[in-house]
Design a protein around this motif. Sequence first.
Motif, PDB file in Angstrom:
ATOM      1  N   THR A 134      70.309 -40.429  -6.095  1.00 56.00           N
ATOM      2  CA  THR A 134      69.998 -39.026  -5.830  1.00 56.00           C
ATOM      3  C   THR A 134      71.279 -38.204  -5.731  1.00 56.00           C
ATOM      4  O   THR A 134      71.361 -37.093  -6.264  1.00 56.00           O
ATOM      5  CB  THR A 134      69.181 -38.892  -4.528  1.00 56.00           C
ATOM      6  OG1 THR A 134      68.016 -39.718  -4.616  1.00 56.00           O
ATOM      7  CG2 THR A 134      68.752 -37.447  -4.300  1.00 56.00           C
ATOM      8  N   ILE A 182      57.259 -35.527 -12.826  1.00 54.60           N
ATOM      9  CA  ILE A 182      57.668 -36.926 -12.764  1.00 54.60           C
ATOM     10  C   ILE A 182      57.124 -37.613 -14.003  1.00 54.60           C
ATOM     11  O   ILE A 182      55.917 -37.605 -14.252  1.00 54.60           O
ATOM     12  CB  ILE A 182      57.124 -37.626 -11.501  1.00 54.60           C
ATOM     13  CG1 ILE A 182      57.543 -36.858 -10.242  1.00 54.60           C
ATOM     14  CG2 ILE A 182      57.603 -39.072 -11.454  1.00 54.60           C
ATOM     15  CD1 ILE A 182      59.021 -36.832  -9.987  1.00 54.60           C
ATOM     16  N   LEU A 187      62.600 -37.978 -12.620  1.00 55.62           N
ATOM     17  CA  LEU A 187      62.417 -36.565 -12.306  1.00 55.62           C
ATOM     18  C   LEU A 187      62.908 -35.725 -13.482  1.00 55.62           C
ATOM     19  O   LEU A 187      64.065 -35.842 -13.901  1.00 55.62           O
ATOM     20  CB  LEU A 187      63.186 -36.190 -11.041  1.00 55.62           C
ATOM     21  CG  LEU A 187      63.097 -34.726 -10.621  1.00 55.62           C
ATOM     22  CD1 LEU A 187      61.678 -34.380 -10.191  1.00 55.62           C
ATOM     23  CD2 LEU A 187      64.079 -34.425  -9.496  1.00 55.62           C
ATOM     24  N   ARG A 196      65.772 -41.643 -11.780  1.00 52.19           N
ATOM     25  CA  ARG A 196      64.971 -42.012 -10.612  1.00 52.19           C
ATOM     26  C   ARG A 196      65.702 -41.547  -9.356  1.00 52.19           C
ATOM     27  O   ARG A 196      66.819 -41.983  -9.083  1.00 52.19           O
ATOM     28  CB  ARG A 196      64.749 -43.516 -10.585  1.00 52.19           C
ATOM     29  CG  ARG A 196      63.924 -44.012  -9.395  1.00 52.19           C
ATOM     30  CD  ARG A 196      63.589 -45.492  -9.553  1.00 52.19           C
ATOM     31  NE  ARG A 196      62.959 -46.001  -8.356  1.00 52.19           N
ATOM     32  CZ  ARG A 196      63.618 -46.591  -7.365  1.00 52.19           C
ATOM     33  NH1 ARG A 196      64.931 -46.746  -7.452  1.00 52.19           N
ATOM     34  NH2 ARG A 196      62.975 -47.022  -6.297  1.00 52.19           N
ATOM     35  N   VAL A 199      62.826 -37.599  -4.607  1.00 57.15           N
ATOM     36  CA  VAL A 199      62.411 -36.251  -5.010  1.00 57.15           C
ATOM     37  C   VAL A 199      62.570 -35.254  -3.868  1.00 57.15           C
ATOM     38  O   VAL A 199      63.069 -34.149  -4.050  1.00 57.15           O
ATOM     39  CB  VAL A 199      60.958 -36.257  -5.521  1.00 57.15           C
ATOM     40  CG1 VAL A 199      60.503 -34.846  -5.862  1.00 57.15           C
ATOM     41  CG2 VAL A 199      60.826 -37.164  -6.742  1.00 57.15           C
TER      42      VAL A 199
END
Length: 245
Positions: A134, A182, A187, A196, A199
């Motif tokens: 992320t 998605i 995303l 990935r 979110v």
Amino acid sequence: MELLEKNHEYISDGTYLAFRYFMEHIVPEFLNIGLEQKTKEVFIPINNKEDGVYIGKHYLGKIFYSEFISYIYGLSSYKGFRLPDPRNVINSFNVPFDLRQLIEDYYMELQKEEYPLFSKKEENNLSYSLQELTEAACHNFEENILKDIIANALNDEYEMIDILDVDGTTVISRTLYLNIEIVNDNLILGGFNLGRVDVGAFLSYLSTLPSYIGIDDNYCLISGEYKIIFDLYSLISYYNQKFSR
């Protein structure tokens, strides 16, 4: 893909490639059959033999049959009984699919490789935590994707609403709407694949940008889509301040 012992890694990779081949090359044959016969369901024969797996006349090679079945289970179009453990599935049966949903699964699988993926991480993401992925996605958004989103917006490739001055003659701001969805656990924002990610954490990051307006979920009621709203001029200003030399 499930984690496998080291000596099975290549077979597992081959199983995934076999599934990709199944979706891209075999499924269309049965879609045509279903459309010609005007049926609501299609049945695709699968046979696990000693020398490998066969689907109709197609030979997929020696692959992990249970893992292949787990991919089938993951399709929303699959209408058969899902065993808790795919290793217990029988070696030969006609796999039932809902025709309309199989068409959607087919195009979704094709889209998986079509979105541009911006990532400086290694392809094997299993060695990275979701938090690390992320954080990388947030960095890649600013370093790589943001510039392209702005360029696309200036070329009128996204939905935008102009806000005029009191005289109704001069555009004082432009509201930018970007699809967010998605696709196969990745995303997608404005057509760009962020991979990935967590979110919720990524959306929290977007909300910190000075150009961020919010999420418009009214579209979800109509088309099933969510849109992230930005002020385009503020987004351009933010990018210029951050990356202009």
